[in-house]
Scaffold this active site. Sequence first.
Site, short mmCIF file in Angstrom:
data_model
loop_
_atom_site.label_atom_id
_atom_site.label_comp_id
_atom_site.label_asym_id
_atom_site.label_seq_id
_atom_site.Cartn_x
_atom_site.Cartn_y
_atom_site.Cartn_z
N PHE A 91 0.85 -1.19 0.00
CA PHE A 91 0.00 0.00 0.00
C PHE A 91 0.88 1.24 0.00
O PHE A 91 1.82 1.34 0.81
CB PHE A 91 -0.91 0.01 1.22
CG PHE A 91 -1.73 1.29 1.35
CD1 PHE A 91 -2.87 1.46 0.59
CD2 PHE A 91 -1.34 2.31 2.20
CE1 PHE A 91 -3.60 2.64 0.68
CE2 PHE A 91 -2.06 3.48 2.31
CZ PHE A 91 -3.20 3.65 1.55
N SER A 92 0.64 2.17 -0.92
CA SER A 92 1.32 3.46 -0.96
C SER A 92 2.84 3.29 -1.05
O SER A 92 3.35 2.78 -2.04
CB SER A 92 0.90 4.31 0.25
OG SER A 92 1.31 5.64 0.12
N GLN A 93 3.58 3.67 0.00
CA GLN A 93 5.03 3.50 -0.03
C GLN A 93 5.41 2.04 -0.21
O GLN A 93 6.39 1.72 -0.90
CB GLN A 93 5.65 4.04 1.26
CG GLN A 93 7.18 3.99 1.29
CD GLN A 93 7.74 4.34 2.66
OE1 GLN A 93 7.88 3.49 3.51
NE2 GLN A 93 8.05 5.61 2.85
N LEU A 122 -1.71 -1.32 -4.11
CA LEU A 122 -2.82 -0.55 -3.57
C LEU A 122 -2.38 0.90 -3.40
O LEU A 122 -1.48 1.20 -2.61
CB LEU A 122 -3.26 -1.12 -2.22
CG LEU A 122 -3.80 -2.56 -2.25
CD1 LEU A 122 -3.30 -3.36 -1.07
CD2 LEU A 122 -5.32 -2.53 -2.25
N HIS A 220 -6.93 8.10 -0.95
CA HIS A 220 -5.70 7.34 -0.71
C HIS A 220 -5.94 6.42 0.49
O HIS A 220 -5.53 6.71 1.62
CB HIS A 220 -4.56 8.32 -0.43
CG HIS A 220 -3.20 7.70 -0.55
ND1 HIS A 220 -2.70 7.24 -1.75
CD2 HIS A 220 -2.24 7.46 0.38
CE1 HIS A 220 -1.48 6.76 -1.56
NE2 HIS A 220 -1.18 6.86 -0.27
#
Length: 247
Positions: A91-93, A122, A220
Amino acid sequence: MKFLCLHGKGTSAEIFEMQSEGFRNLLPEHFSYEFLEGEKEVAPAPGVAKVFPGPYLSYLTDYSVGSIEEQHQFIMDIVAEEGPFDGIMGFSQGASLAASILIHHQIEKPWLPPPFRVAIFLCATYAHSRTCEDGEDVTHKVPTSELPSRRTSMDSGYSSDEDSAKDSIRVLYAKSTKARIQIPTAHLYGENDSYLHESLEVMDLCDPRLSLEFKHKGGHEVPMDTISNKKIRDIIAMTCERGETFS
């Protein structure tokens, strides 16, 4: 199907476990997940502290070449010790790091099997380079507060050329990266995500013939509603079915 799971900046392994519980509970029972904890304590991601207790962690405090290289090694050491893993989910980073590992594999060792058979992204943010030769240098676009600490002394003449290169920040854009991730991938993102363009950029780094996508109504975040979680389940299940041919 065994997944290595990487959380977002300002969250934690436990938080990502809770965030992803809705769709994971709909996937086959034989799927297993190992959530890898970041080692750097940071401020909580926006809105996270209202829902989840700390600590709030990150794999990175900056996206310099040196930091990315260090985290690639950290993650691949876990793969060597506790793998093999069939897939990687981020997810994200965490998705950014997963994409970076996979695209660098295609750049550097395309003749070898990839370290994972499937990847689930994601709300991915830009994939960054671990080398000074790949990607585009965006250091000049990054706020001073997000630069490596050594870079402040570099301007005073105390940093070597090697340090300067390692402290640069380089993004792997599809337009300037010939290689493509050659495993089945799932791309899940929100239509109101301020990082949407970065998620789409990561998707462009992947072979479109092997990519599936789902755009939810949120931002987000990992959506919590039942309809979205069922669609995420379906996309991941189809991606994993495709991944079976990559064993």
